[in-house]
Design a protein around this motif. Structure first.
Motif, PDB file in Angstrom:
ATOM      1  N   THR A   5       0.823  -1.213   0.000  1.00 55.11           N
ATOM      2  CA  THR A   5       0.000   0.000   0.000  1.00 55.11           C
ATOM      3  C   THR A   5       0.857   1.264   0.000  1.00 55.11           C
ATOM      4  OG1 THR A   5      -0.146  -0.056   2.415  1.00 55.11           O
ATOM      5  CG2 THR A   5      -1.887  -1.155   1.195  1.00 55.11           C
ATOM      6  N   ILE A   6       2.055   1.185   0.581  1.00 54.87           N
ATOM      7  CA  ILE A   6       2.927   2.359   0.613  1.00 54.87           C
ATOM      8  C   ILE A   6       3.324   2.775  -0.798  1.00 54.87           C
ATOM      9  CG2 ILE A   6       5.106   3.295   1.498  1.00 54.87           C
ATOM     10  CD1 ILE A   6       4.979   1.334   3.758  1.00 54.87           C
ATOM     11  N   LYS A  18       8.497  -1.785  -6.646  1.00 56.27           N
ATOM     12  CA  LYS A  18       7.552  -2.890  -6.742  1.00 56.27           C
ATOM     13  C   LYS A  18       6.962  -3.226  -5.376  1.00 56.27           C
ATOM     14  CE  LYS A  18       9.773  -4.938 -10.792  1.00 56.27           C
ATOM     15  NZ  LYS A  18      10.458  -6.128 -11.340  1.00 56.27           N
ATOM     16  N   THR A  19       7.757  -3.054  -4.350  1.00 59.64           N
ATOM     17  CA  THR A  19       7.272  -3.249  -2.980  1.00 59.64           C
ATOM     18  C   THR A  19       8.134  -2.437  -2.040  1.00 59.64           C
ATOM     19  OG1 THR A  19       6.584  -4.891  -1.334  1.00 59.64           O
ATOM     20  CG2 THR A  19       8.720  -5.252  -2.400  1.00 59.64           C
ATOM     21  N   ILE A  20       7.657  -2.256  -0.828  1.00 64.49           N
ATOM     22  CA  ILE A  20       8.392  -1.493   0.176  1.00 64.49           C
ATOM     23  C   ILE A  20       8.431  -2.293   1.472  1.00 64.49           C
ATOM     24  CG2 ILE A  20       8.317   0.529   1.695  1.00 64.49           C
ATOM     25  CD1 ILE A  20       9.301   1.338  -0.970  1.00 64.49           C
ATOM     26  N   TYR A  21       9.633  -2.382   2.045  1.00 65.55           N
ATOM     27  CA  TYR A  21       9.808  -2.986   3.357  1.00 65.55           C
ATOM     28  C   TYR A  21       9.859  -1.848   4.384  1.00 65.55           C
ATOM     29  CZ  TYR A  21      11.218  -7.064   0.626  1.00 65.55           C
ATOM     30  OH  TYR A  21      11.256  -8.109  -0.267  1.00 65.55           O
ATOM     31  N   TYR A  22       9.318  -2.104   5.567  1.00 65.48           N
ATOM     32  CA  TYR A  22       9.304  -1.027   6.557  1.00 65.48           C
ATOM     33  C   TYR A  22       9.491  -1.550   7.968  1.00 65.48           C
ATOM     34  CZ  TYR A  22       4.577  -2.231   8.164  1.00 65.48           C
ATOM     35  OH  TYR A  22       3.493  -2.879   8.707  1.00 65.48           O
ATOM     36  N   LYS A  23       9.936  -0.653   8.827  1.00 67.53           N
ATOM     37  CA  LYS A  23       9.980  -0.856  10.269  1.00 67.53           C
ATOM     38  C   LYS A  23       9.523   0.445  10.919  1.00 67.53           C
ATOM     39  CE  LYS A  23      13.728  -4.259  10.669  1.00 67.53           C
ATOM     40  NZ  LYS A  23      14.999  -4.603  11.360  1.00 67.53           N
ATOM     41  N   LEU A  26       3.867   3.590  10.686  1.00 67.03           N
ATOM     42  CA  LEU A  26       3.319   3.941   9.376  1.00 67.03           C
ATOM     43  C   LEU A  26       2.404   5.164   9.420  1.00 67.03           C
ATOM     44  CD1 LEU A  26       2.465   0.475   7.753  1.00 67.03           C
ATOM     45  CD2 LEU A  26       4.294   2.048   7.121  1.00 67.03           C
ATOM     46  N   SER A  27       1.901   5.539  10.584  1.00 65.75           N
ATOM     47  CA  SER A  27       1.019   6.702  10.665  1.00 65.75           C
ATOM     48  C   SER A  27       1.741   7.996  10.288  1.00 65.75           C
ATOM     49  CB  SER A  27       0.422   6.834  12.073  1.00 65.75           C
ATOM     50  OG  SER A  27       1.410   7.208  13.015  1.00 65.75           O
ATOM     51  N   ALA A 113      11.217   3.568   9.082  1.00 71.69           N
ATOM     52  CA  ALA A 113      12.261   3.252   8.109  1.00 71.69           C
ATOM     53  C   ALA A 113      11.633   2.531   6.922  1.00 71.69           C
ATOM     54  CB  ALA A 113      13.335   2.369   8.742  1.00 71.69           C
ATOM     55  N   LEU A 114      12.029   2.924   5.712  1.00 70.97           N
ATOM     56  CA  LEU A 114      11.533   2.308   4.485  1.00 70.97           C
ATOM     57  C   LEU A 114      12.704   1.884   3.597  1.00 70.97           C
ATOM     58  CD1 LEU A 114       8.809   4.939   3.433  1.00 70.97           C
ATOM     59  CD2 LEU A 114       8.480   2.914   4.859  1.00 70.97           C
ATOM     60  N   SER A 115      12.494   0.844   2.823  1.00 71.48           N
ATOM     61  CA  SER A 115      13.473   0.430   1.815  1.00 71.48           C
ATOM     62  C   SER A 115      12.759  -0.376   0.743  1.00 71.48           C
ATOM     63  CB  SER A 115      14.589  -0.413   2.432  1.00 71.48           C
ATOM     64  OG  SER A 115      15.477  -0.879   1.420  1.00 71.48           O
ATOM     65  N   GLU A 116      13.192  -0.205  -0.501  1.00 69.89           N
ATOM     66  CA  GLU A 116      12.632  -1.023  -1.572  1.00 69.89           C
ATOM     67  C   GLU A 116      13.433  -2.311  -1.752  1.00 69.89           C
ATOM     68  OE1 GLU A 116      12.894   0.544  -5.585  1.00 69.89           O
ATOM     69  OE2 GLU A 116      14.572   1.817  -5.008  1.00 69.89           O
ATOM     70  N   ASN A 117      14.507  -2.460  -0.989  1.00 70.57           N
ATOM     71  CA  ASN A 117      15.378  -3.630  -1.123  1.00 70.57           C
ATOM     72  C   ASN A 117      15.107  -4.667  -0.040  1.00 70.57           C
ATOM     73  OD1 ASN A 117      16.908  -2.688  -3.412  1.00 70.57           O
ATOM     74  ND2 ASN A 117      17.838  -1.194  -2.030  1.00 70.57           N
ATOM     75  N   GLU A 118      15.369  -5.921  -0.382  1.00 71.47           N
ATOM     76  CA  GLU A 118      15.107  -7.031   0.541  1.00 71.47           C
ATOM     77  C   GLU A 118      15.904  -6.868   1.830  1.00 71.47           C
ATOM     78  OE1 GLU A 118      15.794 -10.631  -1.598  1.00 71.47           O
ATOM     79  OE2 GLU A 118      13.979 -10.412  -2.825  1.00 71.47           O
ATOM     80  N   PRO A 119      15.426  -7.471   2.928  1.00 71.23           N
ATOM     81  CA  PRO A 119      15.969  -7.199   4.263  1.00 71.23           C
ATOM     82  C   PRO A 119      17.480  -7.329   4.427  1.00 71.23           C
ATOM     83  CG  PRO A 119      13.915  -8.403   4.449  1.00 71.23           C
ATOM     84  CD  PRO A 119      14.222  -8.336   2.992  1.00 71.23           C
TER      85      PRO A 119
END
Length: 259
Positions: A5-6, A18-23, A26-27, A113-119
């Motif tokens: 959704t991000i 294509k996707t976003i990983y986050y920690k 999100l608000s 924290a956001l990243s488009e790359n795998e963990p």
């Protein structure tokens, strides 16, 4: 964690992730956002101005966005916690650069924290330029506090111009920030000549409300009843002297305490 959704936040990009990983929180995506980026080798003037600008904007209701790099990026993060979004070129299981580890961990735990790359992704040179487009696209405006002619910050300016986002820069001496001075000379950026006036203008433009939370500050809580200076330096690094400069703490021999 993964979020699709991000991606809607980046739909204006020619090549959205294509996707976003986050920690984290999100608000923060719901707040008006301002990107602050700049030189890894910032001057003392830039460091102090970046900290003050980031702090006052975050207190005024904005979320500050950066790329977590050494220099301007991490200074903006320190000043704007917990209203900060760090977008990283590395995977979020990694900490990069290691010199920013303490602040990056705070972003993971207290901000976003956001990243488009795998963990477990180890960043390559091209990942940093790709990250720049995300930092710019996520925000309403871009501020570059210091930059050389050939720098990642001017790459960020290029993205901002393509996305029709306003660019602001600090007033700088001739020869100390040729990249931002060139943006001014070519009418591609506006000057921030007074931080308080600028913050008030942004508050009016985006209709924000102050979000200052005096009970949040972890460092001031640590120092509230007096603390050992060496322990404070080990845990918080340069933040100790930033807060002393701002008059928020007093160093008395081997002790430090909140004002």
């Amino acid at each position: 964690m993964i979020s699709t959704t991000i991606i809607n936040e980046f739909k204006t990009l020619a090549k959205p992730p294509k996707t976003i990983y986050y920690k984290g929180n999100l608000s923060l995506l719901n707040k008006p956002k301002i990107s602050i980026v700049g030189s890894r080798k910032m001057s003392v003037y830039t460091k102090n101005a970046t900290f003050m600008l980031s702090k006052k904007l975050s207190n005024a209701g904005f979320c500050i966005v950066s790329g977590g790099a050494i220099g301007v990026d991490i200074e903006s993060a320190k000043a704007s916690m917990p209203y900060h979004i760090g977008i990283f070129a590395n995977g979020l299981n990694e900490i990069y650069p290691k010199s920013n580890e303490q602040t990056i961990k705070q972003i993971y735990e207290n901000a976003l924290a956001l990243s488009e790359n795998e963990p477990n992704h180890i960043p390559q040179k091209y990942d940093f330029l790709a990250r720049n487009r995300l930092v710019v696209a996520l925000s309403d405006i871009l501020i570059i506090t210091q930059a050389d002619i050939k720098s990642g910050s001017l790459n960020s300016a290029k993205h901002a111009l393509e996305l029709n986002k306003d660019i602001f820069v600090l007033a700088q001496r001739i020869g100390e920030s040729d990249g931002t001075n060139e943006l001014i000379a070519n009418y591609k950026a506006k000057i921030i000549y007074d931080i308080d006036i600028f913050v008030d203008e942004m508050k009016e433009r985006f209709k924000t409300q102050n979000t200052y939370t005096p009970h949040y500050d972890e460092f001031l809580e640590f120092c509230k009843n007096g603390a050992n200076l060496d322990e404070a330096l080990e845990r918080y690094g340069e933040l100790v002297y930033d807060y002393e400069l701002d008059g928020k703490v007093v160093i008395d021999g081997v002790l430090i305490r909140s004002v």
